[in-house]
Design a protein around this motif. Structure first.
Motif, PDB file in Angstrom:
ATOM      1  N   PRO A   1     -21.235  44.202  23.431  1.00  0.00           N
ATOM      2  CA  PRO A   1     -21.750  43.753  24.741  1.00  0.00           C
ATOM      3  C   PRO A   1     -22.837  42.679  24.651  1.00  0.00           C
ATOM      4  O   PRO A   1     -23.118  42.008  25.635  1.00  0.00           O
ATOM      5  N   GLU A   2     -23.389  42.507  23.449  1.00  0.00           N
ATOM      6  CA  GLU A   2     -24.392  41.460  23.225  1.00  0.00           C
ATOM      7  C   GLU A   2     -23.888  40.059  23.647  1.00  0.00           C
ATOM      8  O   GLU A   2     -24.687  39.208  24.041  1.00  0.00           O
ATOM      9  N   VAL A   3     -22.566  39.835  23.600  1.00  0.00           N
ATOM     10  CA  VAL A   3     -22.057  38.499  23.986  1.00  0.00           C
ATOM     11  C   VAL A   3     -22.420  38.164  25.440  1.00  0.00           C
ATOM     12  O   VAL A   3     -22.536  36.993  25.797  1.00  0.00           O
ATOM     13  N   PHE A   4     -22.651  39.197  26.246  1.00  0.00           N
ATOM     14  CA  PHE A   4     -22.998  38.928  27.650  1.00  0.00           C
ATOM     15  C   PHE A   4     -24.368  38.288  27.793  1.00  0.00           C
ATOM     16  O   PHE A   4     -24.609  37.565  28.755  1.00  0.00           O
TER      17      PHE A   4
ATOM     18  N   GLU B   1     -14.137  50.229  10.539  1.00  0.00           N
ATOM     19  CA  GLU B   1     -14.900  49.940   9.316  1.00  0.00           C
ATOM     20  C   GLU B   1     -15.986  48.899   9.546  1.00  0.00           C
ATOM     21  O   GLU B   1     -17.083  49.026   9.030  1.00  0.00           O
ATOM     22  N   VAL B   2     -15.669  47.853  10.316  1.00  0.00           N
ATOM     23  CA  VAL B   2     -16.591  46.706  10.353  1.00  0.00           C
ATOM     24  C   VAL B   2     -17.454  46.612  11.614  1.00  0.00           C
ATOM     25  O   VAL B   2     -18.532  46.018  11.582  1.00  0.00           O
ATOM     26  N   GLY B   3     -16.995  47.146  12.736  1.00  0.00           N
ATOM     27  CA  GLY B   3     -17.758  47.079  13.991  1.00  0.00           C
ATOM     28  C   GLY B   3     -18.046  45.648  14.426  1.00  0.00           C
ATOM     29  O   GLY B   3     -17.303  44.720  14.076  1.00  0.00           O
ATOM     30  N   GLY B   4     -19.120  45.461  15.158  1.00  0.00           N
ATOM     31  CA  GLY B   4     -19.566  44.114  15.557  1.00  0.00           C
ATOM     32  C   GLY B   4     -18.596  43.396  16.467  1.00  0.00           C
ATOM     33  O   GLY B   4     -18.047  43.982  17.399  1.00  0.00           O
ATOM     34  N   ASN B   5     -18.382  42.112  16.171  1.00  0.00           N
ATOM     35  CA  ASN B   5     -17.368  41.325  16.882  1.00  0.00           C
ATOM     36  C   ASN B   5     -16.197  41.093  15.944  1.00  0.00           C
ATOM     37  O   ASN B   5     -16.381  40.620  14.818  1.00  0.00           O
ATOM     38  N   LEU B   6     -15.019  41.422  16.414  1.00  0.00           N
ATOM     39  CA  LEU B   6     -13.816  41.276  15.594  1.00  0.00           C
ATOM     40  C   LEU B   6     -12.768  40.499  16.391  1.00  0.00           C
ATOM     41  O   LEU B   6     -12.491  40.846  17.548  1.00  0.00           O
ATOM     42  N   VAL B   7     -12.211  39.444  15.794  1.00  0.00           N
ATOM     43  CA  VAL B   7     -11.184  38.661  16.500  1.00  0.00           C
ATOM     44  C   VAL B   7      -9.935  38.563  15.629  1.00  0.00           C
ATOM     45  O   VAL B   7     -10.036  38.533  14.398  1.00  0.00           O
TER      46      VAL B   7
ATOM     47  N   ILE C   1     -19.691  34.253  21.169  1.00  0.00           N
ATOM     48  CA  ILE C   1     -19.557  35.056  19.939  1.00  0.00           C
ATOM     49  C   ILE C   1     -20.365  34.394  18.822  1.00  0.00           C
ATOM     50  O   ILE C   1     -21.110  35.055  18.098  1.00  0.00           O
ATOM     51  N   ALA C   2     -20.222  33.061  18.716  1.00  0.00           N
ATOM     52  CA  ALA C   2     -20.925  32.320  17.653  1.00  0.00           C
ATOM     53  C   ALA C   2     -22.433  32.504  17.778  1.00  0.00           C
ATOM     54  O   ALA C   2     -23.124  32.670  16.771  1.00  0.00           O
ATOM     55  N   LYS C   3     -22.926  32.491  19.001  1.00  0.00           N
ATOM     56  CA  LYS C   3     -24.388  32.585  19.215  1.00  0.00           C
ATOM     57  C   LYS C   3     -24.951  33.957  18.843  1.00  0.00           C
ATOM     58  O   LYS C   3     -26.163  34.114  18.701  1.00  0.00           O
ATOM     59  N   THR C   4     -24.091  34.975  18.731  1.00  0.00           N
ATOM     60  CA  THR C   4     -24.595  36.310  18.374  1.00  0.00           C
ATOM     61  C   THR C   4     -24.450  36.601  16.872  1.00  0.00           C
ATOM     62  O   THR C   4     -24.795  37.685  16.415  1.00  0.00           O
ATOM     63  N   MET C   5     -23.937  35.630  16.122  1.00  0.00           N
ATOM     64  CA  MET C   5     -23.604  35.897  14.709  1.00  0.00           C
ATOM     65  C   MET C   5     -24.800  36.324  13.857  1.00  0.00           C
ATOM     66  O   MET C   5     -24.627  37.007  12.851  1.00  0.00           O
ATOM     67  N   ASP C   6     -26.000  35.918  14.248  1.00  0.00           N
ATOM     68  CA  ASP C   6     -27.181  36.311  13.459  1.00  0.00           C
ATOM     69  C   ASP C   6     -27.580  37.762  13.722  1.00  0.00           C
ATOM     70  O   ASP C   6     -28.325  38.354  12.949  1.00  0.00           O
ATOM     71  N   ARG C   7     -27.093  38.333  14.818  1.00  0.00           N
ATOM     72  CA  ARG C   7     -27.483  39.717  15.165  1.00  0.00           C
ATOM     73  C   ARG C   7     -26.323  40.700  15.079  1.00  0.00           C
ATOM     74  O   ARG C   7     -26.506  41.880  14.829  1.00  0.00           O
ATOM     75  N   VAL C   8     -25.116  40.189  15.347  1.00  0.00           N
ATOM     76  CA  VAL C   8     -23.940  41.069  15.409  1.00  0.00           C
ATOM     77  C   VAL C   8     -22.958  40.634  14.316  1.00  0.00           C
ATOM     78  O   VAL C   8     -22.593  39.456  14.260  1.00  0.00           O
ATOM     79  N   PRO C   9     -22.548  41.559  13.429  1.00  0.00           N
ATOM     80  CA  PRO C   9     -21.593  41.156  12.388  1.00  0.00           C
ATOM     81  C   PRO C   9     -20.314  40.576  13.008  1.00  0.00           C
ATOM     82  O   PRO C   9     -19.856  41.065  14.044  1.00  0.00           O
TER      83      PRO C   9
END
Ligand code: G1P
Length: 292
Positions: free
Chosen positions: A213-216, A153-159, A236-244
């Motif tokens: 893969p954007e976290v790389f 449902e949400v995609g992006g980064n999920l923890v 992960i935090a640094k990608t928050m503006d681009r990746v949900p």
């Protein structure tokens, strides 16, 4: 439907300094919960969730892990001659097929983010999973399978997240929460191991991640964070503006098996659940120690 990941990275290069002296030569990932090593629980959880490629980021002294997942021809032959069917099933169940398990070394212990970066060539452009084997989750449906459903449902980064006592925040990545429906949590920032007084919440990341893969792109920069280490949380935090980004409150009980008390608690919990051992364990706790 979003494409779920088929690749999981298992960081297993850590020195296990919280569990000495056993971890002097024995990798902490090989510590047994009843009769199976932690790393096998992690691999089985990943398999249940549909993972097909298992990447172990290893270090010095960890080669026993490779042996554990290898074929044990002599042992297998001897067990089948003796018609030890259950034992044979256990031995064969811990073998991973050719071309499914991969190893890469983290040459220097520069942090969890760096360990994940070491596996970058296995990941390509697909989302991928990270499982820390010392975080063990006892649940009916595996923690990662639960996450895969939500990821759809949400995609992006999920923890995976859970609340920890306020005085424990300095051990975890902590969410600065913006929304929380009891299952899926939104956040505007992630802080790695804040002191209790500085922690924006007590909602902490546990060792299960589905990542874009954007976290790389951030890990690539080798920027050093908390404790002088390259932190996955920061990437992960640094990608928050681009990746949900979302946290997921899983169903189950999590044990920190990298600590002695978490390991002991896990052994009791897993033994009590076993049909072949639970009754005896309960009896010992009751009769000998007057517990339960
Ligand atoms: C790592 C992460 C931390 C996370 C924790 C979960 O810390 O850096 O954000 O909360 O795993 O187990 P470590 O336990 O490797 O110090």
């Amino acid at each position: 439907m979003k494409k779920n990941s088929r690749t999981a990275i298992f960081p297993v290069a850590g020195l296990g300094t919280r569990f000495l002296p056993i971890t002097k030569v024995m990798p902490k990932e090989m510590l047994p919960i009843v009769d199976k090593p932690l790393i096998q629980y992690a691999i089985e959880e990943a398999k249940e969730a549909g993972i097909e490629e298992f990447i172990l980021v290893t270090g010095k002294g960890k080669s026993i892990i490779e042996d554990h997942f290898d074929d044990a021809f002599e042992l297998g032959t001897s067990l089948s001659k003796g018609r030890k069917i259950n034992e044979l099933r256990d031995v064969e169940g811990s073998t991973i097929g050719s071309g499914e398990l991969f190893y890469t070394r983290q040459v220097k212990p520069l942090g969890l983010g760096h360990a994940i970066w070491c596996a970058r060539r296995f990941v390509r452009e697909q989302p991928f999973v990270v499982i820390a084997p010392d975080d063990l989750v006892l649940s009916t449906r595996g923690c990662l399978s639960q996450m895969m459903d939500v990821y759809d449902e949400v995609g992006g980064n999920l923890v995976a997240v859970e609340n920890v006592p306020k005085n424990q925040t300095h051990k975890y990545g902590i969410l600065d929460v913006t929304s929380d429906d009891g299952k899926i949590v939104g956040a505007k920032a992630l802080i790695e191991k804040p002191l209790p007084a500085e922690a924006p919440s007590t909602l902490s990341i546990i060792g299960r991640y589905i990542l874009h893969p954007e976290v790389f792109t951030y890990l690539e920069s080798h920027e050093v964070g908390k404790g002088g280490e390259i932190q996955l949380t920061d990437a992960i935090a640094k990608t928050m503006d681009r990746v949900p980004f979302h946290g997921f409150r899983f169903k189950g009980e999590r044990f920190d098996c990298g600590s002695k008390i978490g390991f002991l608690a896990a052994n009791i919990a897993y033994a009590l659940k076993r049909n072949d051992l639970g009754g005896n364990v309960r009896e010992i706790l009751k009769e000998k120690y007057n517990l339960g």
